[in-house]
Enzyme design. Structure first.
Site, PDB file in Angstrom:
ATOM      1  N   ASP A 361       6.413  -7.976  33.503  1.00 24.25           N
ATOM      2  CA  ASP A 361       6.647  -8.629  31.513  1.00 24.25           C
ATOM      3  C   ASP A 361       5.510  -9.508  32.159  1.00 24.25           C
ATOM      4  O   ASP A 361       5.224  -9.955  32.878  1.00 24.25           O
ATOM      5  CB  ASP A 361       7.781  -8.929  31.162  1.00 24.25           C
ATOM      6  CG  ASP A 361       7.993  -8.741  30.009  1.00 24.25           C
ATOM      7  OD1 ASP A 361       7.218  -9.019  29.629  1.00 24.25           O
ATOM      8  OD2 ASP A 361       9.315  -8.681  29.304  1.00 24.25           O
TER       9      ASP A 361
HETATM   10  C1  BGC Z   1       8.061  -9.161  26.437  1.00 27.29           C
HETATM   11  C2  BGC Z   1       7.573  -7.735  26.152  1.00 27.29           C
HETATM   12  C3  BGC Z   1       5.972  -6.746  25.858  1.00 27.29           C
HETATM   13  C4  BGC Z   1       5.523  -7.806  26.333  1.00 27.29           C
HETATM   14  C5  BGC Z   1       4.024  -7.257  26.370  1.00 27.29           C
HETATM   15  C6  BGC Z   1       6.393 -10.061  26.563  1.00 27.29           C
HETATM   16  O1  BGC Z   1       6.803 -10.835  26.145  1.00 27.29           O
HETATM   17  O2  BGC Z   1       8.805  -9.058  26.687  1.00 27.29           O
HETATM   18  O3  BGC Z   1       8.913  -6.340  25.871  1.00 27.29           O
HETATM   19  O4  BGC Z   1       5.947  -5.869  25.867  1.00 27.29           O
HETATM   20  O5  BGC Z   1       5.569  -9.080  25.944  1.00 27.29           O
HETATM   21  O6  BGC Z   1       3.340  -7.662  24.904  1.00 27.29           O
END
Ligand code: BGC
Length: 856
Positions: A361
């Site tokens: 993430d």
């Molecule tokens: C979130 C994810 C997301 C990722 C990419 C993160 O802040 O927790 O769910 O897919 O960003 O955008």
């Protein structure tokens, strides 16, 4: 091929029937060897994975047998856990035959041989070349980096022209011409914005989830997006945690059914199709169990709960072939999930046979420093990689630290190779080496077909929570189209952006039909409108608007402070002029989703005051709740005759809400998460474990003696939910027969022998009302006696049934090993002799009961 699969399943389930790893070792190993051999000679799996299975079983056999004779049971289990490809909870599976195929893996190996170490590490790097979805965005020279082979994936790049721009550099200018993966948060629609995932779960309709993900995949792929960061399958049992909005709610069974459907719609069981995208299941693992519902907080739970509740939907998604998994920000039992070999390697790879890659993430590798598991970037990057984290997202730590560590011998290059293999497999399976570009088409616009789809989905997600009588009317809803004057009140009534929901991708508020717009169309001059107040009070509302509209905060400070008392009085006066008031309330969309934990689960700002003022007029009130999470609606339940939970319904918000209010559509949504009476009950879910002193009797008042007191209860509020899991009313009534079971007794060995159905529960459901309606028939079981305590109820089947007035339909629920099993103290998924209580009905309060036994 199917026959081969069945033989293998049979052999494997024999193995599952073992009570402990040390038991039945001889027959186990022979069976495992045979099963691997059969798999190997069956052509639907690659030789690679066949050999791997055979190796695993031999390893397991030699190591475990050697120890089982002398060592303690604990030691044996430890060895079982340590064996490659061997998991006590089910042994190795294969999740996606395309990723495991010989063709794909031959191409991967051939390419890998040509790659320099730096090029390999480049494949493990992902950056956002568009907007940021987390803190500390990188802002680097992506064109140059892509040309140098330093990037494996870009995220948040919008539109076919932009994705093609970077792809051209990767394919035409980089030395090995390796295409990029383009990732995007396609969460509940790409351009066409559907209701939030929690609402889609409220449809209890996997077909609907599949429709949404299919449509989204087509739109995303047309923009060159090949990796969608969806589905989010975290079990969410605490609505203080804002990301419940992206989830399927509290239940592992419902969550698993929906998870499979989302993956199917994205990937179509064939990644190579030109409109398939790789699904990235997130956030692995147990992110939804954040302590106290506070975002990014630690989780801490037993391994049984982890496996039996939290991991189930991820497992279902991986079984459905999901190509990518995203690690989560939280720690699990003290180990950060983004560097946890137990979940990322032991469970995901060795037990579930996952051949795709794990994507971090946003910034999660660098955040390991804050978790305190390493003093510098190099250490945490190494720990993440070695744990099984393949792709670093945004923080660039793999890029800046891995090469040196490989060169100095700290990290074996084979570890990097393995991560690169996983990434390349997905790229090859998607066909990107052969078709890297997106054909540039006309710009997106909402077609009538897309609108019809969005409306159909939204119609199914509406949950009618309450529909009481009002002054002579048996029920306040549905509204007669002849109703004279209707007052529409509230800050959500004409709030286009607020209808799109937490993660609207490329959704455009201009495409939204609000409730006000729809009611104007239906009612013309019979509609009166007053906003009543903003979503926040005082200066906060100005600041909120400046955040949403990207205008200056300083400007917001200068604006006159909204006078809620005045606008609320005006709204009450508007209600006075009407025959009925529809009050549309909620929470700001900026307060839903990631980083939106709340301790007050209610309407924000002055909305509660607005509701009370409208109710005080004495007019009949219909409350429409537009929220991304369950709220505490205790006051409303006592004072408002009709309450509709409409969630964030997407672009067709107005038409869908009106469809239900006017009875064009029978409300058929059912709650995927319990709605509490008070925040202090959270985390609240129906599938509680039993206690030694279960609460009984009337808990609606304080205890009057110690018998009433000395039980597992609260003194100041009932234990139960205000609206329980599975709850939702219809405009008709349904009668449930006493369920039948196909057999009263089943021998244990039969349940353990294979995964087929052993008992069928039958149920007749009748529509006893005067209009057609849809019921979600739900089946719950309780395993009454087991070596490990089991929840007081667990959902194990459901189906949507549409019934004409007076019509009866027979539905059946098959139960077998999958539904009846649980994890025992040795982390073996098993069934023991017991009695199962069974209930069928229209919510988790289902009261039509039967039972059957599993006998020794
Ligand atoms: C979130 C994810 C997301 C990722 C990419 C993160 O802040 O927790 O769910 O897919 O960003 O955008």
């Amino acid at each position: 091929m199917r026959d081969c699969g069945e033989i293998v399943a049979k052999l494997r389930s024999q193995r599952l029937s073992a009570r402990g790893a040390a038991q039945k070792m001889k027959s186990e190993s022979i069976l495992t060897w045979i099963s691997c051999f059969i798999k190997l000679i069956c052509s639907d799996i690659s030789v690679k994975s066949g050999v791997r299975m055979l190796f695993n079983s031999i390893y397991h056999d030699l190591v475990v047998r050697a120890f089982s004779v002398r060592a303690s049971r604990l030691l044996v289990l430890a060895m079982v856990l340590a064996a490659p490809g061997w998991g006590p909870a089910g042994g190795q599976e294969q999740s996606n035959s395309q990723l495991a195929s010989k063709e794909v893996n031959d191409r991967v190996e051939a390419l890998l041989k040509k790659m320099t170490l730096d090029e390999k590490i480049g494949q493990l790097a992902q950056y956002s070349a568009g907007f940021a979805t987390g803190p500390n965005a990188s802002h680097l020279k992506y064109d140059q980096m892509v040309a140098n082979g330093q990037v494996g994936s870009l995220e948040n790049v919008v539109g076919a022209e932009a994705t093609n721009h970077y792809q051209r550099i990767a394919v035409e200018k980089s030395r090995l011409h390796i295409p990029l993966l383009f990732g995007f948060d396609v969460i509940h629609g790409d351009h066409t914005t559907f209701p939030i995932p929690l609402a889609i779960a409220a449809s209890w309709d996997p077909g609907t989830a599949e429709l949404v993900s299919r449509t989204s995949a087509q739109e995303a792929r047309a923009d060159g997006i090949t990796l969608v960061f969806s589905p989010m399958v975290d079990i969410a049992r605490d609505p203080r945690w804002g990301r419940i909005v992206e989830s399927n709610g509290e239940d592992p069974y419902l969550g698993s059914v929906m998870a499979r459907a989302w993956v199917k719609g994205y990937q179509q069981d064939d990644l190579s199709k030109p409109d398939s995208v790789a699904a990235c299941v997130k956030h692995f693992a147990a992110y939804g169990a954040a302590i106290a519902g506070r975002e990014y907080n630690a989780t801490d739970m037993s391994q049984i709960t982890l496996r039996q509740v939290y991991l189930e939907p991820y497992h279902a998604a991986v079984e459905a072939g999901a190509a990518v998994v995203m690690s989560s920000f939280n720690s699990i039992n003290g180990i950060p999930a983004s560097a946890d070999p137990f979940t990322l390697t032991q469970i995901l790879r060795k037990e579930w046979g996952f051949d795709g890659f794990v994507d971090a993430d946003w910034g999660a590798v660098a955040e390991l420093l804050n978790h305190g598991i390493g003093a510098d970037g190099a250490t945490v990057a190494r720990k993440a990689l070695e744990a099984g984290m393949d792709m670093d997202n945004e923080d660039g730590l793999y890029q800046s630290t891995l090469a040196e560590q490989v060169r100095s011998g700290k990290i074996p290059e084979s570890v990097v190779d393995e991560a690169v293999r996983r990434v390349l497999r997905v790229k090859f399976a998607l066909g990107l080496f052969d078709h890297p570009y997106a054909p540039v088409g006309p710009p997106y616009h909402v077609t009538p077909e897309r609108r019809a789809l969005a409306r159909k989905v939204a119609d199914e997600t509406m949950v009618l929570l309450q529909n009481n009588s009002f002054e002579g009317m048996e029920t306040l809803l549905p509204l007669s189209s002849k109703v004279r004057k209707v007052a529409l009140i509230g800050p959500m009534a004409d709030n286009a952006a607020g209808m799109l929901g937490a993660w609207a991708g490329k959704g455009n508020p201009k495409d939204v039909i609000t409730l006000k717009a729809e009611l104007e169309k239906r009612l013309g001059s019979r509609l009166l409108y007053a906003k009543g107040c903003g979503l926040l009070s005082g200066r906060d509302e100005n600041i909120l608007q400046s955040v949403i509209n990207h205008t200056s905060l300083a400007g917001a400070e200068q604006m006159p402070v909204p006078d809620d008392a005045k606008t609320i009085a005006e709204a009450a006066a508007t209600a006075q002029k009407a025959d009925v008031a529809i009050v549309a309330l909620g929470e700001p969309v900026w307060w839903e989703g990631e980083a939106t934990s709340r301790v007050h689960l209610g309407f924000t700002g002055s909305q509660q005051k607005l509701l009370e003022a409208v109710v005080a007029t004495g007019k009949p009130v219909i409350l429409v709740v537009l929220s991304g999470r369950p709220f505490v609606l205790t006051w409303a339940v006592a004072h408002v005759p009709a309450i509709l939970e409409a969630w964030s319904p997407g672009i067709e918000a107005g038409p869908a809400v009106a469809d239900v209010l006017f009875g064009d559509v029978d409300p058929s949504g059912r709650l995927p998460a319990s709605m509490p009476r008070a925040v202090g009950q959270e985390p609240l879910y129906y599938a509680q474990l039993p206690t030694g002193r279960p609460a009984h009797g009337d808990l609606s008042h304080m205890p009057y003696d110690s018998d009433q007191k000395m039980m597992s209860r609260y003194l100041d509020v009932q234990n139960s939910a205000l609206f329980p899991f599975g709850w939702g009313l219809s405009y008709t009534h349904f009668r449930f027969s006493t369920p039948t079971v196909s057999r009263a007794e089943v021998p244990l060995k039969e349940v353990l022998a294979d995964r087929r159905t052993v008992v069928v529960v039958g149920e007749d459901v009748t529509n006893t009302g005067s209009v057609a309606g849809t019921e979600v028939v739900q089946l719950y079981i309780r395993d009454t006696v087991a070596s490990v305590e089991q929840p007081v109820r667990e959902l194990k089947g459901f189906t949507r049934v549409m019934l004409a007035p007076g019509e009866t339909k027979h539905v059946e629920f098959p139960l077998g090993f999958n539904e009846l099993s649980f994890y025992n103290a040795d982390m073996m998924r098993t069934v023991e002799s017991t009695t199962y209580d069974v209930w069928v009905g229209g919510s988790s309060l289902a009261d039509q009961e039967t039972s059957f036994k599993v006998t020794e």
